[in-house]
Design an enzyme around this catalytic site. Structure first.
Site, PDB file in Angstrom:
ATOM      1  N   GLY A 240       0.853  -1.305  -0.131  1.00  0.00           N
ATOM      2  CA  GLY A 240       0.001  -0.271   0.025  1.00  0.00           C
ATOM      3  C   GLY A 240       0.853   1.248   0.098  1.00  0.00           C
ATOM      4  O   GLY A 240       0.351   2.250   0.022  1.00  0.00           O
ATOM      5  N   ASP A 241       2.099   0.983  -0.031  1.00  0.00           N
ATOM      6  CA  ASP A 241       3.043   2.224   0.002  1.00  0.00           C
ATOM      7  C   ASP A 241       4.248   1.999  -0.912  1.00  0.00           C
ATOM      8  O   ASP A 241       4.349   0.792  -1.794  1.00  0.00           O
ATOM      9  CB  ASP A 241       3.488   2.575   1.369  1.00  0.00           C
ATOM     10  CG  ASP A 241       3.602   4.148   1.502  1.00  0.00           C
ATOM     11  OD1 ASP A 241       4.522   4.757   0.338  1.00  0.00           O
ATOM     12  OD2 ASP A 241       3.315   4.775   2.457  1.00  0.00           O
ATOM     13  N   ASP A 242       5.331   2.565  -0.865  1.00  0.00           N
ATOM     14  CA  ASP A 242       6.576   2.259  -1.481  1.00  0.00           C
ATOM     15  C   ASP A 242       7.191   0.819  -1.390  1.00  0.00           C
ATOM     16  O   ASP A 242       7.033   0.352  -0.058  1.00  0.00           O
ATOM     17  CB  ASP A 242       7.659   3.406  -1.144  1.00  0.00           C
ATOM     18  CG  ASP A 242       7.446   4.767  -1.530  1.00  0.00           C
ATOM     19  OD1 ASP A 242       6.524   5.109  -2.280  1.00  0.00           O
ATOM     20  OD2 ASP A 242       7.608   5.523  -0.449  1.00  0.00           O
ATOM     21  N   SER A 273       2.390  -1.491  -6.564  1.00  0.00           N
ATOM     22  CA  SER A 273       1.974  -0.729  -5.697  1.00  0.00           C
ATOM     23  C   SER A 273       1.239   0.488  -6.438  1.00  0.00           C
ATOM     24  O   SER A 273       1.996   1.527  -6.933  1.00  0.00           O
ATOM     25  CB  SER A 273       3.231  -0.053  -4.731  1.00  0.00           C
ATOM     26  OG  SER A 273       2.573   0.920  -3.788  1.00  0.00           O
TER      27      SER A 273
END
Length: 453
Positions: A240-242, A273
Site C-alpha cells: 500500500g506504499d513504496d 503498488s
C-alpha cells in the site's frame, strides 16, 4: 515443562530429531534449539512472547561459543514483540506462521528515533517492532519461506480512526547493528513498514515476499534507513506504499543526527503498488542518500518507477544514483522527482536547509501503458542537476496526458529517449553511467547451514 538448556543444545545432528533442512546464511551456528523446548504452543491462540524471550535469553549465552539458532517449527505462533541477540539465527519452518499479537500490552513503548524526533503516526513515540534488536553483531532472520503475519487490519483501522497513541509497529527492525541478514520469508499484513534496518551496516536482504493490501496505510516493503553497505535482491513486494523506501532521517533531527544511507544495491525487485513508488528516495532524507545502484527492476501497475521525494527543510542530499534495466507495465509516471513533498515532523525545521539533488542516472528502460512520461520538479533557486536519461522507450496508454514531460527547475541531458524529453534535458550522444566496481556487501558469501525440525 521446559527441558533444561544443557539437554537441548549441541550439534544439530545429535540432539534434535526430525527432518534436516539446509539453508544459506552469513554464518552457521554450533548450538540449536526449538521453540517448543521453551514452552511454545503453536495453536494460534496461546501467547508465545514469554517462550521467545526465554529461549533467546538462554541461547544468548552461546554467542561466544559458535552462536545459537532457534527453530520455529510448523504451527501458528501468536506473539508480541521480542528482541534478538548477537551471533544468532531465528529460523522459521515453511509451515510456521508467526502471528503478531493485537494486544497493545504485548508491544513495549519506545521513544522516537533520534533522526526523526517524533513518531511518524503520533508524536509521542512508537511501539516496538515485532522482531527487534539493537547493537547486535551477526544476526539472521530466515527460513524456508516461513510466514510472519502482522495481522495489521486492527492497526490500520486505529490509524484511520485516529485512535493510535503511538506509531504503529513494524515487523522486523534492527538498530545500530552490523552483519544483518533477513531472507527467505513471507511477510504479510504488517501494521506499518515491514523491514526497517536502521543505523546499521553490512545488511543483506534476499528472497523476501512482502504482501499487503494495496490500500493499506504505510505498508512499505523494505526501508533501509541511515544504513551503509546494503544489498537487497530477489524480492517481490505488493504494498500500500513504496515497495522500497530509502531514508535517513527527518528535517532538523536527521540533519543533526547526520547519518546517510550509502552504498546500497537493489537487484531483481518486482513491485506492485498502484499508489506509490517502486523505489522511493526520501522523503525523509535529511542525513543524505548517496551511491544507490538499482538494476533489473520490474514494476506492474505501480504509480512510479524510482521517485525522489524531498522538500525545503530537508537539507542534505540525494546524489550519485544509478538505475538501469527497468521493465515497467501500467504506470502513472516513469520518472518522478518532487521538491515540494511537504510533510514535516513539526514547525521547527530550517527553511534555509535546502536539499542537494544531483547525479541522477537512468538508462535502459522499457515502459508500457504509461500515463505521464515524467514529472520532474526541482526547487526554485535550488535546481536538481546532473540528471541523465538514456535508452528509454515509453509506450503510452490509450488516454495519455498531453504534457508528457513536465519539468521545472532541473538540469541534465538525455539520449535516445521516446517520447522526446523536455527542453532542460537536451539530446546528447551519451550512455548514462553505471558503476563497474563492486560494493563490499557484494563480496559476502553465504554458507550452507542446517536445521532439524
Amino acid at each position: 515443562m521446559i527441558i533444561p538448556i544443557v539437554l537441548i543444545l549441541g550439534s544439530l545432528g545429535s540432539t534434535l530429531a526430525g527432518t534436516t533442512i539446509e539453508f544459506q546464511a552469513i554464518n552457521c551456528r554450533k548450538h540449536s534449539a526449538v521453540l517448543t523446548d521453551f514452552g511454545g504452543v503453536g495453536d494460534g491462540k496461546t501467547s508465545n512472547t514469554k517462550a521467545f524471550k526465554t529461549a533467546i535469553s538462554k541461547l544468548s549465552r552461546y554467542a561466544s561459543d559458535g552462536g545459537a539458532q532457534l527453530i520455529v517449527p510448523p504451527g501458528k505462533w501468536l506473539t508480541g514483540s521480542f528482541n534478538l541477540t548477537s551471533h544468532f539465527t531465528l529460523f522459521l519452518h515453511k509451515d510456521a506462521v508467526l502471528l503478531a499479537s493485537q494486544d497493545e500490552a504485548e508491544w513495549p513503548a519506545f521513544p522516537p528515533l533520534p533522526s526523526y524526533g517524533v513518531g511518524r503516526d503520533e508524536p509521542a513515540g512508537r511501539f516496538s517492532s515485532l522482531i527487534y534488536g539493537t547493537n547486535l553483531t551477526d544476526v539472521v532472520v530466515t527460513g524456508n519461506n516461513g510466514t510472519i503475519d502482522g495481522q495489521g487490519q486492527a492497526w490500520w483501522d486505529k490509524f484511520h480512526q485516529k485512535k493510535l497513541k503511538l506509531t504503529r509497529p513494524y515487523l522486523i527492525e534492527f538498530l545500530y547493528s552490523d552483519q544483518v541478514q533477513i531472507s527467505n520469508l513471507t511477510l504479510i499484513n504488517s501494521p506499518s513498514w515491514n523491514v526497517h534496518p536502521t543505523y546499521s551496516s553490512n545488511v543483506l536482504i534476499q528472497w523476501l515476499t512482502v504482501l499487503a493490501p494495496v490500500d493499506s496505510p504505510n505498508t512499505d516493503g523494505i526501508n533501509p534507513d541511515s544504513c551503509s553497505n546494503v544489498r537487497i535482491e530477489d524480492c517481490f513486494v505488493v504494498s500500500g506504499d513504496d515497495c522500497i523506501a530509502v531514508k535517513s532521517g527527518w528535517d532538523q533531527y536527521g540533519i543533526k543526527f547526520g547519518m546517510p544511507t550509502q552504498h546500497l544495491v537493489i537487484r531483481r525487485l518486482t513491485c506492485i503498488s498502484p499508489d506509490s513508488a517502486t523505489i522511493a528516495l526520501g522523503s525523509e532524507m535529511s542525513g543524505g542518500i548517496r551511491d544507490v545502484r538499482a538494476e533489473d527492476i520490474i514494476a506492474i501497475n505501480t504509480q512510479s518507477g524510482v521517485r525522489i521525494k524531498t522538500a525545503v527543510g530537508r537539507g542534505a542530499y540525494v546524489k550519485d544514483i544509478f538505475v538501469r534495466r527497468m521493465t515497467l507495465k501500467t504506470m502513472k509516471y516513469v520518472f518522478w522527482m518532487t521538491g515540494s513533498y511537504g510533510s514535516h515532523p513539526d514547525p521547527g525545521y530550517d527553511p534555509k536547509a535546502l536539499p542537494e539533488i544531483k547525479g541522477i542516472n537512468y538508462r535502459d528502460i522499457v515502459a508500457d501503458n504509461v500515463t505521464y512520461s515524467a514529472r520532474l520538479e526541482g526547487l526554485k533557486n535550488d535546481p536538481f542537476t546532473g540528471i541523465c536519461i538514456s535508452n528509454v522507450k515509453i509506450s503510452l496508454t490509450e488516454k495519455p496526458k498531453d504534457l508528457q514531460w513536465n519539468c521545472t527547475d532541473i538540469q541534465g541531458v538525455s539520449s535516445e529517449v521516446t517520447p522526446q524529453p523536455c527542453a532542460p534535458l537536451p539530446e546528447k550522444s551519451i550512455e548514462c553511467p553505471f558503476p563497474e566496481d563492486r560494493l563490499p556487501i557484494d563480496n559476502v558469501k553465504l554458507k550452507t547451514c542446517s536445521a532439524r525440525t
